[in-house]
Scaffold this motif. Structure first.
Motif, PDB file in Angstrom:
ATOM      1  N   ALA A  78       0.832  -1.205   0.000  1.00  0.00           N
ATOM      2  CA  ALA A  78       0.000   0.000   0.000  1.00  0.00           C
ATOM      3  C   ALA A  78       0.864   1.253   0.000  1.00  0.00           C
ATOM      4  O   ALA A  78       0.598   2.208  -0.740  1.00  0.00           O
ATOM      5  N   GLN A  79       1.912   1.236   0.833  1.00  0.00           N
ATOM      6  CA  GLN A  79       2.796   2.401   0.879  1.00  0.00           C
ATOM      7  C   GLN A  79       3.521   2.576  -0.458  1.00  0.00           C
ATOM      8  O   GLN A  79       3.670   3.698  -0.945  1.00  0.00           O
ATOM      9  N   SER A  80       3.945   1.468  -1.052  1.00  0.00           N
ATOM     10  CA  SER A  80       4.695   1.531  -2.313  1.00  0.00           C
ATOM     11  C   SER A  80       3.850   2.142  -3.420  1.00  0.00           C
ATOM     12  O   SER A  80       4.278   3.067  -4.117  1.00  0.00           O
ATOM     13  N   THR A  81       2.648   1.615  -3.599  1.00  0.00           N
ATOM     14  CA  THR A  81       1.788   2.120  -4.671  1.00  0.00           C
ATOM     15  C   THR A  81       1.380   3.564  -4.403  1.00  0.00           C
ATOM     16  O   THR A  81       1.299   4.383  -5.333  1.00  0.00           O
ATOM     17  N   SER A  82       1.150   3.896  -3.141  1.00  0.00           N
ATOM     18  CA  SER A  82       0.771   5.265  -2.801  1.00  0.00           C
ATOM     19  C   SER A  82       1.889   6.242  -3.124  1.00  0.00           C
ATOM     20  O   SER A  82       1.661   7.324  -3.683  1.00  0.00           O
ATOM     21  N   LEU A  83       3.130   5.874  -2.793  1.00  0.00           N
ATOM     22  CA  LEU A  83       4.272   6.748  -3.060  1.00  0.00           C
ATOM     23  C   LEU A  83       4.525   6.915  -4.555  1.00  0.00           C
ATOM     24  O   LEU A  83       4.870   8.008  -5.011  1.00  0.00           O
ATOM     25  N   VAL A  84       4.347   5.832  -5.311  1.00  0.00           N
ATOM     26  CA  VAL A  84       4.498   5.947  -6.764  1.00  0.00           C
ATOM     27  C   VAL A  84       3.477   6.933  -7.314  1.00  0.00           C
ATOM     28  O   VAL A  84       3.783   7.781  -8.164  1.00  0.00           O
ATOM     29  N   VAL A 131      -3.077   7.332 -13.213  1.00  0.00           N
ATOM     30  CA  VAL A 131      -2.124   6.461 -12.520  1.00  0.00           C
ATOM     31  C   VAL A 131      -2.210   6.696 -11.017  1.00  0.00           C
ATOM     32  O   VAL A 131      -2.155   5.750 -10.217  1.00  0.00           O
ATOM     33  N   GLN A 132      -2.353   7.976 -10.624  1.00  0.00           N
ATOM     34  CA  GLN A 132      -2.516   8.282  -9.206  1.00  0.00           C
ATOM     35  C   GLN A 132      -3.799   7.665  -8.652  1.00  0.00           C
ATOM     36  O   GLN A 132      -3.828   7.157  -7.535  1.00  0.00           O
ATOM     37  N   THR A 133      -4.865   7.717  -9.450  1.00  0.00           N
ATOM     38  CA  THR A 133      -6.135   7.129  -9.030  1.00  0.00           C
ATOM     39  C   THR A 133      -5.993   5.635  -8.805  1.00  0.00           C
ATOM     40  O   THR A 133      -6.409   5.103  -7.765  1.00  0.00           O
ATOM     41  N   MET A 134      -5.396   4.934  -9.774  1.00  0.00           N
ATOM     42  CA  MET A 134      -5.228   3.492  -9.653  1.00  0.00           C
ATOM     43  C   MET A 134      -4.308   3.128  -8.498  1.00  0.00           C
ATOM     44  O   MET A 134      -4.558   2.161  -7.775  1.00  0.00           O
ATOM     45  N   ALA A 135      -3.239   3.902  -8.319  1.00  0.00           N
ATOM     46  CA  ALA A 135      -2.312   3.642  -7.221  1.00  0.00           C
ATOM     47  C   ALA A 135      -3.021   3.759  -5.874  1.00  0.00           C
ATOM     48  O   ALA A 135      -2.830   2.919  -4.979  1.00  0.00           O
ATOM     49  N   SER A 136      -3.834   4.785  -5.716  1.00  0.00           N
ATOM     50  CA  SER A 136      -4.548   4.980  -4.448  1.00  0.00           C
ATOM     51  C   SER A 136      -5.589   3.887  -4.225  1.00  0.00           C
ATOM     52  O   SER A 136      -5.786   3.426  -3.097  1.00  0.00           O
ATOM     53  N   LEU A 137      -6.264   3.464  -5.296  1.00  0.00           N
ATOM     54  CA  LEU A 137      -7.239   2.379  -5.164  1.00  0.00           C
ATOM     55  C   LEU A 137      -6.561   1.087  -4.721  1.00  0.00           C
ATOM     56  O   LEU A 137      -7.047   0.389  -3.816  1.00  0.00           O
ATOM     57  N   LEU A 138      -5.427   0.749  -5.353  1.00  0.00           N
ATOM     58  CA  LEU A 138      -4.696  -0.460  -4.971  1.00  0.00           C
ATOM     59  C   LEU A 138      -4.217  -0.382  -3.532  1.00  0.00           C
ATOM     60  O   LEU A 138      -4.269  -1.372  -2.787  1.00  0.00           O
ATOM     61  N   ALA A 139      -3.743   0.803  -3.128  1.00  0.00           N
ATOM     62  CA  ALA A 139      -3.283   0.986  -1.750  1.00  0.00           C
ATOM     63  C   ALA A 139      -4.426   0.793  -0.767  1.00  0.00           C
ATOM     64  O   ALA A 139      -4.259   0.181   0.295  1.00  0.00           O
TER      65      ALA A 139
END
Length: 437
Positions: free
Chosen positions: A22-28, A178-186
């Motif tokens: 979660a932290q990894s995807t959020s930071l990306v 990409v930010q949206t998807m990253a936050s959803l995955l996190a």
């Protein structure tokens, strides 16, 4: 009465992996946004420099209420706070391409989204630091923080380059997805964490009074002050971040105008130098085991300042190649030492603070540091019209190195950074058992 139950033996490892993902995807996502959003403002909305600068300012303003967020973290379910922060940011970012498709995207919306995302980012920053000790045994916190720190350094190293490639390929508007998807995955990964209910703060059924909120906030600052090693670490971090942002605010101008470096070379310096951060995060726990907490954290605190002080010395290099080498070395030393310092101090803070004040105390230290960063950047912007970037960067380097000297006052009870009972703060009140009147 709280019902006791056992969790599977593998749960702590699985929980850490889920939080790490979660932290990894959020930071990306955040690193991608740091490039995509300003470029979207310029290329799509035709914003000028001051309008673009306002995006960063508005995203930083929520740090002013970090102590309130910390108090909430001490009263609420920390896992739920993290889930809300991730899904909330996903929905906010999604409004940007949606508004673009409808032809109603404006700078005002971008400013509002940046401010709200900044608020949820504060919730995330406080939340994951206070939630981590509830799912990882104390003996494994150092390794866990090293893993988190390595991810942070990796995201900073590759995030901007990744964002630049995507923007060139699909455009800034769609890169925001990409930010949206990253936050959803996190959010999904965090929701999957199976935390022991015994570790969650108990919620008071009645609404807290204003005096209780205020007391909780002041108790957070009291924790930071009364634990002496943490007091000096926080003071040193605050001073360092002030001088770091004095330099960081003008460092790109120094690279571009004073040294006349190309944008590609500037990107290489930042990316290659940031690899030092990955190395530092990987080495932190081993260095502590070899040299002890006190020696390692003091050395790292001074070295990260020296790394900044090295940068203006590139002007003395006899060739262009050596100039770049000096800049990469300075950035690498700074990033490596900073990662070591952050991993060790985060672990110390998590293992020392009482759980029912961990949120408010963590927020207090973050509030001080980010407040100093904001003041440092503002001061640099004000002085840049009358003082050369070389002089400002030199001052920043000397100040950052001197700030590291504050850490020489740190003296924990043993080499692992654990505090004994004598260092625990005696606070005026406790959320679970209010002080009798």
């Amino acid at each position: 009465m709280i019902r006791s139950f056992r969790t599977p033996a593998s749960t702590p490892r699985h929980n850490l992996n889920r939080l790490w993902f979660a932290q990894s995807t959020s930071l990306v996502g955040l690193q991608t946004g740091s490039v995509a959003v300003p470029l979207l403002a310029v290329d799509v909305l035709h914003a000028d420099a001051s309008q673009v600068a306002l995006i960063g300012t508005l995203s930083s303003i929520p740090w002013l209420i970090a102590p309130v967020i910390g108090t909430i973290a001490d009263r609420a379910n920390r896992k739920q706070l993290l889930v809300v922060s991730h899904f909330g940011r996903a929905l906010l970012w999604l409004t940007v391409p949606a508004a673009y498709l409808l032809g109603v995207l404006t700078l005002q919306q971008l400013w509002l989204v940046s401010a709200m995302v900044g608020l949820l980012s504060v919730v995330f920053a406080v939340g994951y630091r206070t939630f981590l000790p509830t799912i990882v045994p104390a003996a494994e916190l150092g390794a866990a923080n090293g893993k988190m720190g390595g991810t942070d350094a990796t995201a900073r190293a590759i995030g901007p380059a990744f964002a630049g490639y995507l923007i060139q390929l699909i455009g800034a508007v769609w890169t925001v997805l990409v930010q949206t998807m990253a936050s959803l995955l996190a959010g999904v990964s965090t929701a999957a964490i199976r935390s022991d209910r015994r570790t969650a703060p108990r919620l008071d059924e009645r609404a807290p009074r204003l005096t209780e909120w205020w007391r909780s906030i002041t108790d957070g600052f009291a924790c930071v002050y009364r634990i002496k090693p943490l007091r000096w670490l926080t003071l040193g971090e605050t001073a360092y971040l002030f001088f770091f942002d004095v330099g960081f605010a003008i460092i790109t101008v120094f690279f571009r105008t004073t040294l006349e470096l190309t944008p590609t070379i500037i990107g290489v310096i930042f990316s290659v130098g940031s690899l030092g951060g990955i190395l530092g995060a990987t080495m932190a726990t081993r260095l502590r085991a070899h040299a002890g907490f006190n020696s390692t954290v003091k050395t790292a605190a001074v070295l990260r300042g020296i790394g900044i002080a090295i940068l203006p010395l590139s002007l003395l290099a006899p060739s262009h190649t050596l100039t770049i080498a000096v800049l990469i070395a300075g950035r690498g030393i700074n990033a490596c030492a900073w990662s070591v310092y952050e991993v060790l101090t985060d672990t110390y803070q998590q293992t020392t603070l009482p759980d029912n004040h961990r949120g408010s105390a963590t927020a207090a230290s973050l509030w001080l540091g980010n407040g100093a960063s904001t003041i440092g950047a503002a001061l640099a912007a004000a002085l840049a019209t009358t003082i050369s970037t070389t002089a400002l960067l030199t001052t920043a380097g000397i100040g950052a190195a001197a700030a590291g000297g504050i850490s020489l006052l740190v003296n924990t009870t043993d080499s692992t950074g654990q505090a004994d009972e004598a260092t625990q703060p005696e606070l005026t009140a406790d959320h679970d058992e209010p002080e009798p009147r």
